[in-house]
Design a protein around this motif. Structure first.
Motif, PDB file in Angstrom:
ATOM      1  N   LEU A 138      16.137  17.348  -4.769  1.00  0.00           N
ATOM      2  CA  LEU A 138      16.166  15.600  -4.737  1.00  0.00           C
ATOM      3  C   LEU A 138      14.847  14.896  -5.074  1.00  0.00           C
ATOM      4  N   GLY A 139      13.860  15.570  -5.669  1.00  0.00           N
ATOM      5  CA  GLY A 139      12.708  15.135  -6.068  1.00  0.00           C
ATOM      6  C   GLY A 139      11.427  15.018  -5.117  1.00  0.00           C
ATOM      7  N   TYR A 140      11.561  15.801  -3.890  1.00  0.00           N
ATOM      8  CA  TYR A 140      10.241  15.928  -3.277  1.00  0.00           C
ATOM      9  C   TYR A 140       9.459  16.834  -3.403  1.00  0.00           C
TER      10      TYR A 140
ATOM     11  N   PHE B  54       0.887  -1.354  -0.050  1.00  0.00           N
ATOM     12  CA  PHE B  54      -0.080  -0.007  -0.105  1.00  0.00           C
ATOM     13  C   PHE B  54       0.778   1.383  -0.038  1.00  0.00           C
ATOM     14  N   GLU B  55       0.769   2.139  -0.958  1.00  0.00           N
ATOM     15  CA  GLU B  55       1.641   3.240  -1.287  1.00  0.00           C
ATOM     16  C   GLU B  55       0.954   4.254  -0.378  1.00  0.00           C
ATOM     17  N   LEU B  56       1.982   4.992   0.764  1.00  0.00           N
ATOM     18  CA  LEU B  56       1.440   5.911   1.428  1.00  0.00           C
ATOM     19  C   LEU B  56       2.195   7.125   0.848  1.00  0.00           C
ATOM     20  N   GLU B  57       1.396   8.403   1.325  1.00  0.00           N
ATOM     21  CA  GLU B  57       1.950   9.615   1.206  1.00  0.00           C
ATOM     22  C   GLU B  57       2.615  10.010   2.606  1.00  0.00           C
ATOM     23  N   ILE B  58       3.836  10.308   2.491  1.00  0.00           N
ATOM     24  CA  ILE B  58       4.772  10.540   3.722  1.00  0.00           C
ATOM     25  C   ILE B  58       4.972  11.961   3.641  1.00  0.00           C
ATOM     26  N   GLU B  59       4.810  12.447   4.724  1.00  0.00           N
ATOM     27  CA  GLU B  59       5.226  14.124   4.973  1.00  0.00           C
ATOM     28  C   GLU B  59       6.247  14.124   6.014  1.00  0.00           C
ATOM     29  N   HIS B  60       7.363  14.562   5.357  1.00  0.00           N
ATOM     30  CA  HIS B  60       8.660  15.109   6.302  1.00  0.00           C
ATOM     31  C   HIS B  60       8.649  16.338   6.615  1.00  0.00           C
ATOM     32  N   HIS B  61       8.745  16.866   7.958  1.00  0.00           N
ATOM     33  CA  HIS B  61       8.511  17.932   8.655  1.00  0.00           C
ATOM     34  C   HIS B  61       9.862  18.560   9.072  1.00  0.00           C
TER      35      HIS B  61
ATOM     36  N   THR C 261       6.473  12.811  -0.107  1.00  0.00           N
ATOM     37  CA  THR C 261       6.748  11.735  -1.244  1.00  0.00           C
ATOM     38  C   THR C 261       5.976  10.606  -1.000  1.00  0.00           C
ATOM     39  N   GLU C 262       5.669   9.748  -1.978  1.00  0.00           N
ATOM     40  CA  GLU C 262       5.013   8.481  -1.873  1.00  0.00           C
ATOM     41  C   GLU C 262       5.805   7.306  -1.847  1.00  0.00           C
ATOM     42  N   CYS C 263       5.501   6.405  -0.934  1.00  0.00           N
ATOM     43  CA  CYS C 263       6.420   5.110  -1.050  1.00  0.00           C
ATOM     44  C   CYS C 263       5.360   4.163  -0.334  1.00  0.00           C
ATOM     45  N   LEU C 264       5.900   2.855  -0.298  1.00  0.00           N
ATOM     46  CA  LEU C 264       5.444   1.754   0.439  1.00  0.00           C
ATOM     47  C   LEU C 264       5.955   1.917   2.050  1.00  0.00           C
ATOM     48  N   PRO C 265       5.308   1.106   2.794  1.00  0.00           N
ATOM     49  CA  PRO C 265       5.775   1.429   4.184  1.00  0.00           C
ATOM     50  C   PRO C 265       6.965   0.284   4.498  1.00  0.00           C
TER      51      PRO C 265
END
Length: 118
Positions: A53-55, A27-34, A78-82
């Motif tokens: 870097l592509g973010y 399941f691809e998640l939307e990840i938020e780096h703060h 970014t979006e990635c798998l867990p």
């Protein structure tokens, strides 16, 4: 400046908690780096580097601490798998940018609720 080992431990614990909660490994998640700083220009520099870097970087927002000090923050998305290894790599990458720009990396999160709940 940033405690990379603590950030990596937090990242691993978060991925494990997501998987234990039933999130599928595919399941691809939307990840938020703060990232946060009291110095807008330093935060802006970090944003530029993360875009390179592509973010996807959201517009910075302002908030005030209890002592009245003004801070700024943004999320690098970014979006990635867990996947522990993928998120460890992202954490290392973003922490390096944060350290180079002298801003605070506050880790990452994801939103699992309905879009309407935002």
């Amino acid at each position: 400046m940033n405690d990379l080992e603590a950030l990596l431990a937090q990242s691993k614990e978060t991925v494990e908690a997501l998987l234990e909660a039933g999130i599928e490994e595919d399941f691809e998640l939307e990840i938020e780096h703060h990232l946060v700083s009291t110095d807008f220009s330093k935060l802006e520099k970090a944003a530029v580097e993360l875009v390179k870097l592509g973010y996807h970087v959201e517009d910075a927002e302002e908030f005030h601490l209890d002592d009245g000090k003004t801070c700024f923050y943004f999320a690098a998305i970014t979006e990635c798998l867990p996947d522990v290894a993928v998120l460890e790599q992202q954490t290392r990458e973003i922490c390096a940018v944060a350290d180079a720009c002298h801003v605070e990396y506050d880790g990452w999160g994801t939103f699992l609720g309905d879009e309407e709940e935002e």
